[in-house]
Design a protein around this motif. Structure first.
Motif, PDB file in Angstrom:
ATOM      1  N   LEU A  12       0.841  -1.197   0.000  1.00 45.37           N
ATOM      2  CA  LEU A  12       0.000   0.000   0.000  1.00 45.37           C
ATOM      3  C   LEU A  12       0.872   1.242   0.000  1.00 45.37           C
ATOM      4  N   THR A 101      -7.712  -3.961   2.848  1.00 47.57           N
ATOM      5  CA  THR A 101      -8.710  -3.127   2.172  1.00 47.57           C
ATOM      6  C   THR A 101      -9.132  -1.965   3.056  1.00 47.57           C
ATOM      7  N   TRP A 104      -6.419   0.627   2.767  1.00 48.78           N
ATOM      8  CA  TRP A 104      -6.480   1.266   1.450  1.00 48.78           C
ATOM      9  C   TRP A 104      -7.625   2.278   1.410  1.00 48.78           C
TER      10      TRP A 104
END
Length: 315
Positions: A12, A101, A104
């Motif tokens: 990331l 996720t 992110w």
């Protein structure tokens, strides 16, 4: 240079970590990301398998805010998405099912909003929500008073309510349900709001009309509709400070609610109730609360806690 970090095997790029998002407190984007990482164990079950709607504020709550449901451009291929029915056809939305996720999505600087149903069962609600919204000069104190009445009313129908702050001015009540068509849940919630207004006419209003709301609590039942969403538990909000939609105990609601409606000739209370600001929680408050209480809303994600909508409501 944008720092690269690895989360659960996913790389990331986390940008602008020193950027101040909340100018009133100096709370930075890096602190925001740390908050979500440290709260993930409690937050992720409430996001799991629910199509995500974003309220983004990349320049902080004083900058531009925009609401989006579609998958953002540049979304990594490993981020799971779901096909979601809409009034104009279908669309795809993000599912935040894991820590990578979550981080992110948090890097986009967003409030997390989710529907009352899961992606594999659109428009079948597995929880009921009542959004108690105070019209000035009413505050969360009046919301707590209305919430206590609604808790008892729901209990009479076999439903157990749990409470959280909205992270703004109000209070949310939620009940775990056996999967039920969203339109039936909405109709039942509307009936509850009307009953609350009939029982507490000086306190509650069930219609959104602005002219009716000053000094009263609007019981918003509409967020049970399949197309609507509600702020997810533990999400940060785009307010002046980094406030959080925070689960609260019923003891906290009772202490706050007793400040409203007490006759002025009553003797002084031995333990004075909390001030309205006592039900306003910041990001820094959440870790100690989780250590003390755990996730107060965990029953919402436990299928064994789900109860049926009253038969009379389904018919």
């Amino acid at each position: 240079m944008t720092p690269i970090t690895e989360v659960e095997g996913r790389r990331l790029a986390l940008s602008n970590l020193d950027k101040v998002l909340y100018t009133a407190s100096g709370f930075t984007k890096g602190e925001m990301l740390h908050y979500y990482a440290s709260t993930a164990d409690a937050l992720l079950p409430h996001l799991h398998n629910r199509p995500l709607s974003f309220l983004r504020y990349p320049d902080g709550p004083d900058g531009q805010l925009f609401f989006a449901k579609n998958v953002p451009p540049g979304t990594p291929t490993w981020v799971h998405t779901a096909d979601v029915p809409r009034s104009d056809g279908h669309g795809r939305q993000i599912l935040v099912n894991d820590l990578a996720t979550l981080m992110w999505a948090a890097n986009l600087v967003t409030e997390f909003h989710t529907p009352q149903w899961q992606a594999d069962a659109p428009a079948l609600a597995d929880r009921l929500v009542l959004d108690l919204d105070p019209g000035a000069p009413a505050t969360v104190v009046e919301c707590c008073r209305a919430g206590l009445w609604l808790r008892e009313r729901l209990q009479a129908d076999g439903l157990r309510a749990y409470a959280k702050t909205s992270g703004s001015k109000g209070l949310h009540l939620l009940c775990p349900l056996e999967p039920t068509p969203s339109d039936q849940v909405t109709a039942y919630a509307k009936q509850l709001a009307k009953e609350a207004e009939a029982e507490l006419p000086s306190l509650v209003v069930h219609r959104m009309t602005r002219s009716l709301r000053p000094g009263k609590v609007f019981v918003d039942f509409s967020q049970n509709a399949a197309a609507k969403t509600t702020a997810t538990p533990y999400t940060l909000r785009a307010r002046a400070e980094p406030t959080v939609s925070t689960p609260v105990t019923w003891e906290e609601v009772e202490e706050c609610g007793t400040r409203a409606g007490r006759p002025t000739d009553d003797p002084p209370l031995r333990n004075p109730p909390r001030e309205p600001t006592d039900l306003l929680f910041l990001a820094t408050d959440i870790a100690p609360r989780l250590q003390q209480h755990g996730d107060l809303l965990a029953p919402l994600t436990d299928p064994d806690q789900a109860r049926p909508l009253p038969r009379k409501a389904r018919s």
